[in-house]
Each structure stands twice: as C-alpha cells, then as structure tokens.
Design an enzyme around this catalytic site. Sequence first.
Site, PDB file in Angstrom:
ATOM      1  N   ASP A  19      26.749  41.660  40.792  1.00 14.78           N
ATOM      2  CA  ASP A  19      28.038  41.092  40.418  1.00 14.78           C
ATOM      3  C   ASP A  19      28.626  40.352  41.630  1.00 14.78           C
ATOM      4  O   ASP A  19      28.155  40.511  42.760  1.00 14.78           O
ATOM      5  CB  ASP A  19      28.948  42.235  39.956  1.00 14.78           C
ATOM      6  CG  ASP A  19      30.339  41.780  39.591  1.00 14.78           C
ATOM      7  OD1 ASP A  19      30.475  40.722  38.956  1.00 14.78           O
ATOM      8  OD2 ASP A  19      31.300  42.485  39.974  1.00 14.78           O
ATOM      9  N   ASP A  21      32.653  39.201  42.198  1.00 10.20           N
ATOM     10  CA  ASP A  21      33.965  39.705  42.618  1.00 10.20           C
ATOM     11  C   ASP A  21      33.964  41.228  42.690  1.00 10.20           C
ATOM     12  O   ASP A  21      33.560  41.912  41.740  1.00 10.20           O
ATOM     13  CB  ASP A  21      35.038  39.254  41.624  1.00 10.20           C
ATOM     14  CG  ASP A  21      35.258  37.761  41.636  1.00 10.20           C
ATOM     15  OD1 ASP A  21      36.180  37.289  42.303  1.00 10.20           O
ATOM     16  OD2 ASP A  21      34.476  37.049  40.967  1.00 10.20           O
TER      17      ASP A  21
END
Length: 241
Positions: A19, A21
């Site tokens: 991922d 953020d």
Amino acid sequence: MPPPFALLRNAGPVSLFVDFDGTLIDIAPTPDAITVSPDLSGNLERLSRMLDGRLALVSGRSLDNLARYLGPDIALARAGTHGLERVGADGLQLGDRPAPIADAVRVEMEQFAASVAGLHYESKPYGAALHYRGAPDHGAACDAFVGALAARHGLKVKTGKCVVEAVPQKADKGAAVRAFMQEPVFRGSLPIFLGDDVTDEDGYRAAMEFGGFGIVVGRRRDTCAAYSLETPAEVHAWLNL
C-alpha cells in the site's frame, strides 16, 4: 515484528504487494499534502529488480495520482483505485479498462463536502471520496451520505482512516493480488501484503490464499495480518529501502 526480509527471500521466491499512504509514506491531513522522498521511486525500482519484478504497489489512489508523486515512467507493477486499475512494470494495462462512475455521484459528493467546513472531496477517474480528518465529528454523516449515494448508483463503499469512498463493485485490493499472482513473474511465489487500513484486509486475505501473509502498519486489533510494523519508517527499515 515479521521475520527479517532477507531471511524470507533466501527461503524462496517472494512477492511484495505494498500500500502507499500510511505504509510507504506518512498520512497527511489531505491527500495532496503528503511528503514523498525524491529517492522513493528509485529505491522501489531497486527493490523490484532484487525481486525479479515481483513488487507491486496496491493503492486506493488512482494510477494517475500515483504518477504525480512517483513519476509516470516508474518501472513498477501497480494497482490503483483499490485494485481496479492495474498495470505491469512495463506500463501495459492488465485486465479490462474500468468504466468511470456517473458524474451525478461526483456532483452530489462535491456539493456535500462544500456544505461542511473541514470536509475534503477527492475526485478519482473511477471513484469519489470524502475525507473528514478536518471534521471528525461528521464521520457518521459522511458514511451515511456516501452509503445512500452508492446504493442508488450500484457502487461499493470503501471506508478507511477518516475517509469514505464510492467505487465500482470490482474495486478490491484482494482481487488485484489474485490478478497479479496469475502473471508469470509472480506465479509460484510467496506473497506478502503490507498495508495500514481496513481496505488492506482484502489484500491480506488474498495473500493468505496463496500461502503468504499480511503485515499491518500501525496498531490495529481487528486485522487478519500475521505481523505488524509500527510506522512507514519501520517498513522502510524492514525492506532496506
């Protein structure tokens, strides 16, 4: 704390699904307020080469938005809009091109955001989101509004840290992992998914289906991830970025 990454690599081929953020970079008050190191793209490409191409970013951001921070020509497999958009490290599209959501969804969500101080509307090519980090007391109202809006338009709701989003039904980080694992470069490897939010749980579960596991970044009790790291800085240290 997960086993040392070098130890896992030495045991056999490993794939990483990461991922953006909250995992590779620190979360900011709004999506466009993030700070991205100028070295990040090059370090990720170096790690991908070390893994013979078995590294993919899997983000809630659109691919166009990721390109703003990582460069349009980054040699890295990646999936945007919660796995809905997918490209290989060569930049070629994987799977069918998704259809955009209706303009009416964007208009209503933007109007709702404008009606409450502190709300931030984020438009994506294939989704629309309300961020309420600047108005945390309105979280329940945002969830209810987007839930009703999504139901009227046949969309799926994704929730996260102070954000609620309307996306097409096929938007799923787990689906992105499964699609990548069918590609020759990823096939037969041990998948590891690193993420920090509720939407990453789909990625953890998909990794487990292929004999791998998830690593959650931060402190969350309600997770199926096997291991945890505290911060993006710890992620960088674990991966030697």
